[in-house]
Design a protein around this motif. Sequence first.
Motif, PDB file in Angstrom:
ATOM      1  N   SER A   1       1.053  -1.148   0.280  1.00 33.48           N
ATOM      2  CA  SER A   1       0.017   0.043   0.089  1.00 33.48           C
ATOM      3  C   SER A   1       0.785   1.488   0.016  1.00 33.48           C
ATOM      4  O   SER A   1       0.682   2.313  -0.806  1.00 33.48           O
ATOM      5  CB  SER A   1      -1.039  -0.083   1.106  1.00 33.48           C
ATOM      6  N   ASN A   2       2.167   1.422   0.934  1.00 33.55           N
ATOM      7  CA  ASN A   2       2.817   2.435   0.705  1.00 33.55           C
ATOM      8  C   ASN A   2       3.606   2.622  -0.430  1.00 33.55           C
ATOM      9  O   ASN A   2       3.745   3.692  -0.929  1.00 33.55           O
ATOM     10  CB  ASN A   2       3.823   2.095   1.863  1.00 33.55           C
TER      11      ASN A   2
ATOM     12  N   GLU B   1       1.127   4.225  -2.961  1.00 30.34           N
ATOM     13  CA  GLU B   1       0.897   5.631  -2.335  1.00 30.34           C
ATOM     14  C   GLU B   1       2.357   6.378  -2.896  1.00 30.34           C
ATOM     15  O   GLU B   1       2.056   7.674  -3.545  1.00 30.34           O
ATOM     16  CB  GLU B   1       0.704   5.841  -1.037  1.00 30.34           C
TER      17      GLU B   1
ATOM     18  N   SER C   1      -5.003   2.823   5.223  1.00 30.69           N
ATOM     19  CA  SER C   1      -4.175   3.345   3.951  1.00 30.69           C
ATOM     20  C   SER C   1      -4.587   4.575   3.391  1.00 30.69           C
ATOM     21  O   SER C   1      -6.040   4.777   3.044  1.00 30.69           O
ATOM     22  CB  SER C   1      -4.301   2.428   2.732  1.00 30.69           C
TER      23      SER C   1
ATOM     24  N   TRP D   1      -6.072   4.556  -0.056  1.00 31.33           N
ATOM     25  CA  TRP D   1      -7.317   3.824  -0.334  1.00 31.33           C
ATOM     26  C   TRP D   1      -8.477   4.766   0.051  1.00 31.33           C
ATOM     27  O   TRP D   1      -9.480   4.754  -0.734  1.00 31.33           O
ATOM     28  CB  TRP D   1      -7.266   2.492   0.541  1.00 31.33           C
TER      29      TRP D   1
END
Length: 490
Positions: A320-321, A324, A405, A408
């Motif tokens: 997720s990081n 991003e 997140s 998200w």
Amino acid sequence: MSATYLGIDIGTSGVKALLIDETGKIIGDATAPAVEPVRPHPGWSEQNPADWWTATLAAIDTLSKSHATQLAAVRGIGLSGHMHGATLLGKDNDVLRPCILWNDGRSAAECREMEAALPSLRQLAGNIAMPGFTAPKIAWVRKHEPEIFAKIAKVLLPKAYIRLLLSGEAVEDMSDAAGTLWLDVGKRDWSDELLAVTGLNRSHMPRLVEGTAVSGHLKPEFVARWGMSGTVVIAGGAGDNAAAACGIGAIRPGEGFVSLGTSGVLFVSNDKFRPNTNGAVHAFCHAVPDTWHQMGVILSATDSLNWLSKITGQDAATLSNAAEAQFTGPGEEIFLPYLSGERTPHNNAGARGSFIGLSHSTDQAKMAQAVLEGVTFAFRDSQRVLHDAGTRIDRLLAVGGGSKSKLWLKLIATNLDMEIALPEDGDFGGALGAARLGLCAATGADPKSVMAMPAIKTVIAPDKALSAAYSDQYARYRALYPAIEEAIRD
């Protein structure tokens, strides 16, 4: 000491017990794991009900050791639990077979047969016959395990089974009962016609109560075990999503939440019964009287990111990081998040996930972004069919592990074109909602005064600069499912 109230949330991975005081403040909590569900065949999912009971006792026993004085002051208990599970009991309340769980997809054929046998099924139940619901599971047992079916005396949902052991009463609340496909959801009563389709009648069903009502009393042996005194009432409680809504304060029309857990839920409270079976919307009773709710349900939300984590060897937070860090807008890659089938809006237990648009430049970060976007588009699908049902969504809060997140949440806010409120850190799940229902049952308090919304940490606004690009990407996403449906047809 002043009175306290206990919420018990029965999950497939474990049980959580949580204490609140008279003001609704959380005093303490404890969890105990349950033996994980098993999958004897592809698409099946089963669990031994004894595992929930063992975990329930363990969680409350742990709470008794850490908060003995506070637990002894309990006056009301509320129950929450995973919905749709078929717990089959014989004449002596013996469990006849492992519980068939909410994410079991074996009964797709029985769903079609039920709808053919009763053309008014959708109108009565307010929902499509889906393999996840309880009634089709019983139709499957009737066909494939007739010797078991012949012994059925009662069919209980998971939390109703725990209630039976705690109180001796076979009772179910309206919100959980609405997920069986045996309830006339508009009338908030069992339907004789729906029951007859699966060869059952009212004698096989638990007694119905509202979630805020008294369903029974804790057996003296457990009052003594946990050092309590006097009468301890047990509330009707709620199915897990309705309980989460009670925990986060979404009980008024237009209030809702987006849940980024293993599965994904777009939940909104309604003042009326508003089904939209064409869009595979779940239209259920809420846990508070004279209130209903609707849900769009996605079967693989954070589960999709966890799946990518397993095949890449990177943990979900790292993926997720990475997404991003490189994010500039919609990517070339598109992910369909149907790893274990889908409910809203496709109602296809046989649907499977797909990556589209892969190239030599595709890396783990881009695949992770596509997964986040795919789940976001599934939520946008749910919002679309909720709007088709005439539903107004005024406010959405984000809950669940995936809400950590930032990207998200930004994607969801942008695609739903709504602000998404993120609560202050805290527990706003089913156990808190169950405890609040226990308080209402014990004191007669108005749910609106008990089920307040939490303090908000931040509000994520839509990124208007990306709105047009994501509308185009969503159109491509929507075009993909019908294009490949034949290849994934159930």
